[in-house]
Design a protein around this motif. Structure first.
Motif, mmCIF file in Angstrom:
data_model
loop_
_atom_site.group_PDB
_atom_site.id
_atom_site.type_symbol
_atom_site.label_atom_id
_atom_site.label_comp_id
_atom_site.label_asym_id
_atom_site.label_seq_id
_atom_site.Cartn_x
_atom_site.Cartn_y
_atom_site.Cartn_z
ATOM 1 N N LEU A 119 -5.729 -9.011 -5.956
ATOM 2 C CA LEU A 119 -5.260 -10.031 -5.015
ATOM 3 C C LEU A 119 -3.842 -9.692 -4.569
ATOM 4 C CD1 LEU A 119 -5.420 -12.821 -3.594
ATOM 5 C CD2 LEU A 119 -4.488 -13.825 -5.708
ATOM 6 N N VAL A 120 -3.673 -9.577 -3.250
ATOM 7 C CA VAL A 120 -2.349 -9.339 -2.679
ATOM 8 C C VAL A 120 -2.140 -10.365 -1.566
ATOM 9 C CG1 VAL A 120 -0.898 -7.784 -1.336
ATOM 10 C CG2 VAL A 120 -2.297 -6.871 -3.177
ATOM 11 N N THR A 121 -1.014 -11.049 -1.579
ATOM 12 C CA THR A 121 -0.719 -12.005 -0.514
ATOM 13 C C THR A 121 0.655 -11.692 0.073
ATOM 14 O OG1 THR A 121 0.339 -13.641 -1.972
ATOM 15 C CG2 THR A 121 -2.043 -13.794 -1.707
ATOM 16 N N GLY A 122 0.795 -11.964 1.353
ATOM 17 C CA GLY A 122 2.067 -11.745 2.026
ATOM 18 C C GLY A 122 2.248 -12.867 3.018
ATOM 19 N N GLY A 123 3.244 -13.724 2.804
ATOM 20 C CA GLY A 123 3.368 -14.893 3.657
ATOM 21 C C GLY A 123 2.119 -15.739 3.505
ATOM 22 N N LYS A 124 1.442 -16.020 4.595
ATOM 23 C CA LYS A 124 0.232 -16.832 4.556
ATOM 24 C C LYS A 124 -1.054 -16.010 4.700
ATOM 25 C CE LYS A 124 1.814 -20.948 3.843
ATOM 26 N NZ LYS A 124 1.366 -21.729 2.660
ATOM 27 N N VAL A 125 -0.943 -14.699 4.478
ATOM 28 C CA VAL A 125 -2.120 -13.830 4.552
ATOM 29 C C VAL A 125 -2.462 -13.313 3.158
ATOM 30 C CG1 VAL A 125 -3.084 -11.694 5.482
ATOM 31 C CG2 VAL A 125 -1.603 -13.127 6.909
ATOM 32 N N ALA A 126 -3.753 -13.341 2.810
ATOM 33 C CA ALA A 126 -4.196 -12.862 1.505
ATOM 34 C C ALA A 126 -5.344 -11.876 1.666
ATOM 35 C CB ALA A 126 -4.662 -14.031 0.642
ATOM 36 N N VAL A 127 -5.348 -10.856 0.809
ATOM 37 C CA VAL A 127 -6.482 -9.934 0.731
ATOM 38 C C VAL A 127 -6.945 -9.952 -0.715
ATOM 39 C CG1 VAL A 127 -7.310 -7.571 0.946
ATOM 40 C CG2 VAL A 127 -5.625 -8.440 2.578
ATOM 41 N N VAL A 128 -8.215 -10.293 -0.916
ATOM 42 C CA VAL A 128 -8.774 -10.359 -2.261
ATOM 43 C C VAL A 128 -10.025 -9.485 -2.304
ATOM 44 C CG1 VAL A 128 -10.209 -12.378 -1.718
ATOM 45 C CG2 VAL A 128 -9.556 -11.924 -4.098
ATOM 46 N N SER A 129 -10.243 -8.852 -3.440
ATOM 47 C CA SER A 129 -11.460 -8.049 -3.590
ATOM 48 C C SER A 129 -12.075 -8.330 -4.949
ATOM 49 C CB SER A 129 -11.157 -6.548 -3.460
ATOM 50 O OG SER A 129 -10.338 -6.104 -4.535
ATOM 51 N N ALA A 188 -13.805 -26.484 12.394
ATOM 52 C CA ALA A 188 -12.951 -27.661 12.213
ATOM 53 C C ALA A 188 -13.603 -28.719 11.324
ATOM 54 C CB ALA A 188 -12.623 -28.272 13.576
ATOM 55 N N GLY A 189 -12.797 -29.249 10.404
ATOM 56 C CA GLY A 189 -13.252 -30.332 9.544
ATOM 57 C C GLY A 189 -14.109 -29.928 8.367
ATOM 58 N N THR A 190 -14.276 -28.628 8.124
ATOM 59 C CA THR A 190 -15.149 -28.195 7.022
ATOM 60 C C THR A 190 -14.400 -27.780 5.765
ATOM 61 O OG1 THR A 190 -15.173 -25.869 7.749
ATOM 62 C CG2 THR A 190 -16.829 -27.357 8.690
ATOM 63 N N GLY A 191 -13.074 -27.749 5.812
ATOM 64 C CA GLY A 191 -12.322 -27.336 4.635
ATOM 65 C C GLY A 191 -11.051 -26.596 4.999
ATOM 66 N N ASP A 192 -10.452 -25.979 3.987
ATOM 67 C CA ASP A 192 -9.146 -25.358 4.184
ATOM 68 C C ASP A 192 -8.915 -24.307 3.107
ATOM 69 O OD1 ASP A 192 -6.577 -24.975 5.215
ATOM 70 O OD2 ASP A 192 -5.711 -26.446 3.853
ATOM 71 N N PHE A 193 -8.310 -23.193 3.480
ATOM 72 C CA PHE A 193 -7.929 -22.159 2.520
ATOM 73 C C PHE A 193 -6.426 -22.255 2.282
ATOM 74 C CE2 PHE A 193 -11.475 -19.808 4.835
ATOM 75 C CZ PHE A 193 -12.422 -20.139 3.882
ATOM 76 N N ARG A 194 -5.993 -21.972 1.069
ATOM 77 C CA ARG A 194 -4.570 -22.038 0.751
ATOM 78 C C ARG A 194 -4.099 -20.737 0.099
ATOM 79 N NH1 ARG A 194 -7.154 -26.319 -0.395
ATOM 80 N NH2 ARG A 194 -7.360 -25.873 -2.624
ATOM 81 N N VAL A 195 -3.025 -20.172 0.664
ATOM 82 C CA VAL A 195 -2.468 -18.909 0.177
ATOM 83 C C VAL A 195 -1.093 -19.148 -0.435
ATOM 84 C CG1 VAL A 195 -1.624 -16.621 0.833
ATOM 85 C CG2 VAL A 195 -3.727 -17.519 1.870
ATOM 86 N N LEU A 196 -0.898 -18.684 -1.655
ATOM 87 C CA LEU A 196 0.415 -18.739 -2.307
ATOM 88 C C LEU A 196 1.049 -17.361 -2.163
ATOM 89 C CD1 LEU A 196 2.462 -20.314 -4.069
ATOM 90 C CD2 LEU A 196 1.311 -19.341 -6.073
ATOM 91 N N PRO A 197 2.180 -17.238 -1.437
ATOM 92 C CA PRO A 197 2.809 -15.940 -1.176
ATOM 93 C C PRO A 197 3.221 -15.190 -2.439
ATOM 94 C CG PRO A 197 3.660 -17.600 0.312
ATOM 95 C CD PRO A 197 2.889 -18.331 -0.760
ATOM 96 N N TRP A 198 2.979 -13.898 -2.421
ATOM 97 C CA TRP A 198 3.382 -12.998 -3.505
ATOM 98 C C TRP A 198 4.820 -12.586 -3.231
ATOM 99 C CZ3 TRP A 198 2.244 -7.144 -3.429
ATOM 100 C CH2 TRP A 198 2.457 -6.570 -4.694
ATOM 101 N N GLU A 199 5.659 -12.595 -4.258
ATOM 102 C CA GLU A 199 7.063 -12.251 -4.081
ATOM 103 C C GLU A 199 7.491 -11.196 -5.110
ATOM 104 O OE1 GLU A 199 8.945 -16.023 -4.495
ATOM 105 O OE2 GLU A 199 8.356 -16.706 -2.480
ATOM 106 N N PRO A 200 6.953 -9.967 -4.968
ATOM 107 C CA PRO A 200 7.295 -8.902 -5.928
ATOM 108 C C PRO A 200 8.740 -8.459 -5.781
ATOM 109 C CG PRO A 200 6.167 -7.979 -4.049
ATOM 110 C CD PRO A 200 6.116 -9.474 -3.880
ATOM 111 N N LYS A 201 9.285 -7.927 -6.859
ATOM 112 C CA LYS A 201 10.662 -7.411 -6.807
ATOM 113 C C LYS A 201 10.586 -5.980 -6.331
ATOM 114 C CE LYS A 201 12.282 -10.353 -10.585
ATOM 115 N NZ LYS A 201 12.855 -10.390 -11.961
ATOM 116 N N LEU A 202 10.929 -5.776 -5.053
ATOM 117 C CA LEU A 202 10.827 -4.432 -4.460
ATOM 118 C C LEU A 202 12.151 -3.695 -4.537
ATOM 119 C CD1 LEU A 202 8.737 -5.447 -1.328
ATOM 120 C CD2 LEU A 202 7.925 -4.515 -3.507
#
Length: 202
Positions: A119-129, A188-202
């Motif tokens: 799982l990698v997230t950046g801002g409000k975008v997430a990629v999960v496998s 519309a009206g069927t639900g919602d996805f929520r992304v928690l941003p990843w904040e790695p120490k780069l």
């Protein structure tokens, strides 16, 4: 299993339509993830009462459930419950959880459950496998799939690794945390996805 294959791809042949229906692999029962995980707001720390130590928020997360919009009325649902613990901030491949998806049209289709492996997230975008552990789509079990989510409030978007092949069973080997651009939109009206941003120490 072209579950969420683009409409035009699905229309090309009867077989493609069947694949599309299977691709959305998700089990409604696993929707418990929607409002389940309590995730602290980015950068915040949850303080416990006096005498209890505070706990840092998790490193990243993708949760929620929703249906995709299709003009022909396809029932395509995705549900996510993916998390990366605070102590694993430096290794997205240690993410845990599950996601599910299903695709049905006119009584035909398929569903699948996936065990998260990245799982990698950046801002409000997430990629999960993850690897498909259960599915009624022939040839899908054991395959790794990836999904991209853009959290836009009530207008979320989504993409998946099998977008160009029409089915997870036909996409071939896939590395962890790989998917397509989020070209689909949520109904519309069927639900919602929520992304928690990843904040790695780069």
């Amino acid at each position: 299993m072209s579950l969420a294959a683009p409409p035009r791809t699905r229309r090309r042949t009867r077989r493609t339509r069947a694949l599309a229906v299977g691709a959305a692999l998700l089990i409604a029962g696993a929707v418990a993830t929607t409002g389940g995980s309590a995730v602290a707001s980015p950068g915040a720390e949850a303080s416990a009462g006096a005498g209890e130590r505070s706990t840092a928020r998790e490193a990243a997360a993708l949760t929620g459930t929703a249906k995709l919009y299709r003009s022909l009325g396809d029932d395509i649902t995705f549900t996510f419950d993916a998390h990366l613990a605070a102590e694993d901030t430096d290794d997205p491949s240690k993410a845990t959880g599950t996601f599910r998806f299903s695709h049905y049209l006119n009584g035909e289709g398929a569903s699948a459950e996936v065990e998260v492996d990245c799982l990698v997230t950046g801002g409000k975008v997430a990629v999960v496998s993850g690897v498909i552990t259960e599915s009624d789509l022939e040839g899908a079990k054991g395959e790794r799939v990836g999904v991209t989510v853009h959290d836009l409030g009530r207008k979320d978007r989504l993409g998946y690794s099998w977008a160009s092949t029409g089915s997870p069973a036909d996409q071939g080997p896939l590395p962890k945390c790989v998917s397509s651009a989020p070209f689909e939109s949520v109904k519309a009206g069927t639900g919602d996805f929520r992304v928690l941003p990843w904040e790695p120490k780069l």
